[in-house]
Design a protein around this motif. Sequence first.
Motif, short mmCIF file in Angstrom:
data_model
loop_
_atom_site.label_atom_id
_atom_site.label_comp_id
_atom_site.label_asym_id
_atom_site.label_seq_id
_atom_site.Cartn_x
_atom_site.Cartn_y
_atom_site.Cartn_z
N GLN A 42 3.66 -20.51 -3.92
CA GLN A 42 4.47 -20.82 -2.74
C GLN A 42 5.40 -19.66 -2.40
N ALA A 43 6.07 -19.13 -3.41
CA ALA A 43 7.00 -18.01 -3.17
C ALA A 43 6.23 -16.79 -2.67
N ARG A 44 5.08 -16.53 -3.25
CA ARG A 44 4.26 -15.41 -2.80
C ARG A 44 3.85 -15.60 -1.35
N GLY A 45 3.43 -16.79 -1.00
CA GLY A 45 3.06 -17.09 0.38
C GLY A 45 4.22 -16.91 1.35
N MET A 46 5.42 -17.29 0.92
CA MET A 46 6.60 -17.11 1.76
C MET A 46 6.85 -15.63 2.03
N LEU A 47 6.75 -14.82 0.98
CA LEU A 47 6.95 -13.38 1.15
C LEU A 47 5.87 -12.77 2.04
N MET A 48 4.65 -13.23 1.89
CA MET A 48 3.56 -12.72 2.71
C MET A 48 3.79 -13.04 4.18
N MET A 49 4.18 -14.28 4.46
CA MET A 49 4.42 -14.69 5.85
C MET A 49 5.64 -13.99 6.44
N ARG A 50 6.71 -13.99 5.69
CA ARG A 50 7.98 -13.47 6.20
C ARG A 50 7.95 -11.96 6.43
N TYR A 51 7.34 -11.23 5.49
CA TYR A 51 7.38 -9.77 5.55
C TYR A 51 6.03 -9.12 5.83
N GLY A 52 5.01 -9.93 6.05
CA GLY A 52 3.69 -9.38 6.36
C GLY A 52 3.07 -8.61 5.22
N LEU A 53 3.37 -9.03 3.99
CA LEU A 53 2.84 -8.34 2.81
C LEU A 53 1.46 -8.87 2.45
N PRO A 54 0.60 -8.01 1.92
CA PRO A 54 -0.65 -8.52 1.35
C PRO A 54 -0.34 -9.27 0.06
N ALA A 55 -1.25 -10.11 -0.38
CA ALA A 55 -1.03 -10.97 -1.55
C ALA A 55 -0.64 -10.19 -2.80
N ASP A 56 -1.31 -9.07 -3.05
CA ASP A 56 -1.02 -8.32 -4.27
C ASP A 56 0.38 -7.70 -4.23
N LYS A 57 0.82 -7.23 -3.07
CA LYS A 57 2.16 -6.64 -2.96
C LYS A 57 3.24 -7.71 -3.09
N ALA A 58 3.00 -8.89 -2.54
CA ALA A 58 3.97 -9.97 -2.66
C ALA A 58 4.13 -10.39 -4.11
N LEU A 59 3.03 -10.49 -4.84
CA LEU A 59 3.11 -10.84 -6.26
C LEU A 59 3.78 -9.72 -7.04
N HIS A 60 3.47 -8.48 -6.71
CA HIS A 60 4.10 -7.34 -7.36
C HIS A 60 5.62 -7.39 -7.18
N LEU A 61 6.05 -7.71 -5.97
CA LEU A 61 7.48 -7.78 -5.68
C LEU A 61 8.14 -8.89 -6.50
N LEU A 62 7.50 -10.05 -6.58
CA LEU A 62 8.04 -11.14 -7.40
C LEU A 62 8.15 -10.71 -8.86
N LEU A 63 7.11 -10.05 -9.36
CA LEU A 63 7.13 -9.59 -10.75
C LEU A 63 8.25 -8.58 -10.99
N ARG A 64 8.43 -7.66 -10.05
CA ARG A 64 9.49 -6.65 -10.19
C ARG A 64 10.86 -7.29 -10.18
N TRP A 65 11.09 -8.25 -9.27
CA TRP A 65 12.38 -8.96 -9.24
C TRP A 65 12.60 -9.67 -10.57
N SER A 66 11.57 -10.32 -11.08
CA SER A 66 11.66 -11.07 -12.32
C SER A 66 12.04 -10.15 -13.48
N ILE A 67 11.35 -9.04 -13.59
CA ILE A 67 11.61 -8.10 -14.69
C ILE A 67 12.98 -7.45 -14.53
N THR A 68 13.28 -6.99 -13.33
CA THR A 68 14.54 -6.29 -13.08
C THR A 68 15.75 -7.17 -13.37
#
Length: 87
Positions: free
Chosen positions: A22-48
């Motif tokens: 759901q969060a990945r889909g929100m990022l994809m819709m809101r920012y026009g990100l492809p699925a892999d970039k949206a997941l990458h962003l979530l992972l980076r936020w999580s780790i950081t």
Amino acid sequence: MLSRREVAQLRGAMEARAPIEQARGMLMMRYGLPADKALHLLLRWSITHGVELRVLAVALVKLGTKEGHRNGYPRNPARSIPPVPMS
């Protein structure tokens, strides 16, 4: 045939995965990100920020539906979650 333990593990994995998707889909819709970039962003936020991915995803979904505009997404997610460079 799967054992009860295996079924319980699969069910738990599917339930944990739903808010992440759901969060990945929100990022994809809101920012026009492809699925892999949206997941990458979530992972980076999580780790950081040292937050479990599922916990972060649940928070983003709640934030998006609570504070969101008519589409249900955060008005300004940068206020809630510091941006992380995508490199």
